[in-house]
Design an enzyme around this catalytic site. Structure first.
Site, short mmCIF file in Angstrom:
data_model
loop_
_atom_site.label_atom_id
_atom_site.label_comp_id
_atom_site.label_asym_id
_atom_site.label_seq_id
_atom_site.Cartn_x
_atom_site.Cartn_y
_atom_site.Cartn_z
N LYS A 1 -3.53 -3.79 -7.71
CA LYS A 1 -2.88 -3.67 -8.28
C LYS A 1 -3.23 -4.76 -9.21
O LYS A 1 -3.18 -5.66 -9.08
CB LYS A 1 -1.23 -3.77 -8.14
CG LYS A 1 -0.59 -4.02 -8.66
CD LYS A 1 1.13 -4.09 -8.25
CE LYS A 1 1.97 -4.70 -8.94
NZ LYS A 1 3.44 -4.97 -8.00
N GLU B 1 7.04 4.70 -4.33
CA GLU B 1 7.21 2.69 -4.13
C GLU B 1 8.47 2.33 -4.28
O GLU B 1 9.23 2.53 -5.54
CB GLU B 1 6.18 2.13 -4.75
CG GLU B 1 6.13 0.70 -4.51
CD GLU B 1 5.60 -0.29 -5.71
OE1 GLU B 1 5.82 -1.52 -6.27
OE2 GLU B 1 4.02 0.18 -6.39
#
Length: 227
Positions: free
Chosen positions: A138, A46
């Site tokens: 998340k 990411e």
């Protein structure tokens, strides 16, 4: 547009159990870090939208990936709104990560068949995101919420796929605690991809840290499955 299908991205996250996250404004440095991560055994990374003109760096990384590292899944993080999400998806982001949940971003990602991983800190936020088609959540900020939060959330909702993020240390004991609590993957940044190692070009040491982190995750999963 994304190189990887939505289901491929989800499967890779669940299999690897680790999503390394970082930002650097220098393209060559980012490439070195990405190569190190892949060589260490993680086919996913990411890149956060935090620095000035970060999308320009991301564009260069996607161009490099498409020609040199086609097995690497690259997502864009810290995406707060649908306009920014659209920008990164058009550049080539394979998944979108955020510290918050935005219904408009969820709708956009669903239309584009792109994985959206929003930040959630309550069961209400998680179930709201779930209603908009989110598959992985998340859990942020993980350092504040702690492993017990995940364990308690999964008690009534065991089907949820929760990925803690924020302040996680890549130690054997801490990783074991998160995995035992029920985390399907860990989103780890500066504690793993250490700035001092990167800036001094000590990529072999960085690779070893990522390898160890992945092995700790595998070990914790095996231990949990034997219970």
């Amino acid at each position: 547009m994304p190189l990887f299908d939505k289901h491929e991205v989800i499967a890779t996250i669940l299999k690897t159990g680790l999503v390394p996250v970082f930002y650097y404004g220098d393209t060559s440095t980012v490439i070195n870090v990405c190569e190190t991560i892949v060589d260490a055994g993680s086919p996913i990374v990411e890149f956060t939208n935090r620095g000035p003109m970060a999308f320009k760096v991301f564009e260069e990384i996607i161009r490099w990936r498409n020609s040199k590292k086609e097995n690497l899944i690259i997502g864009a993080g810290t995406i707060l709104d649908s306009a920014t999400a659209s920008l990164y998806i058009n550049i080539g982001a394979d998944f979108i990560v955020a510290p918050n949940f935005n219904p408009e971003v969820a709708k956009l990602c669903n239309r584009r068949n792109v994985v959206y991983i929003p930040g959630c800190s309550t069961l209400t936020e998680i179930t709201a995101a779930e209603a908009f088609g989110v598959d992985i959540f998340k859990i942020f900020p993980a350092e504040v919420l702690g492993p017990k939060f995940i364990k308690n959330i999964l008690a009534p909702c065991p089907w949820l796929k929760l990925m803690p993020s924020g302040g996680i240390r890549p130690t054997r004991d801490e990783i074991k605690e998160w995995i035992n609590a029920g985390a399907v993957a860990l989103n780890i940044g500066s504690a793993l991809l250490r700035r001092d190692l990167i800036m001094s070009g000590r990529f072999q040491e960085l690779r070893k840290m990522v390898e160890e982190c992945i092995s700790y995750i595998r070990e914790a999963r095996e231990h949990k499955s034997q219970k």
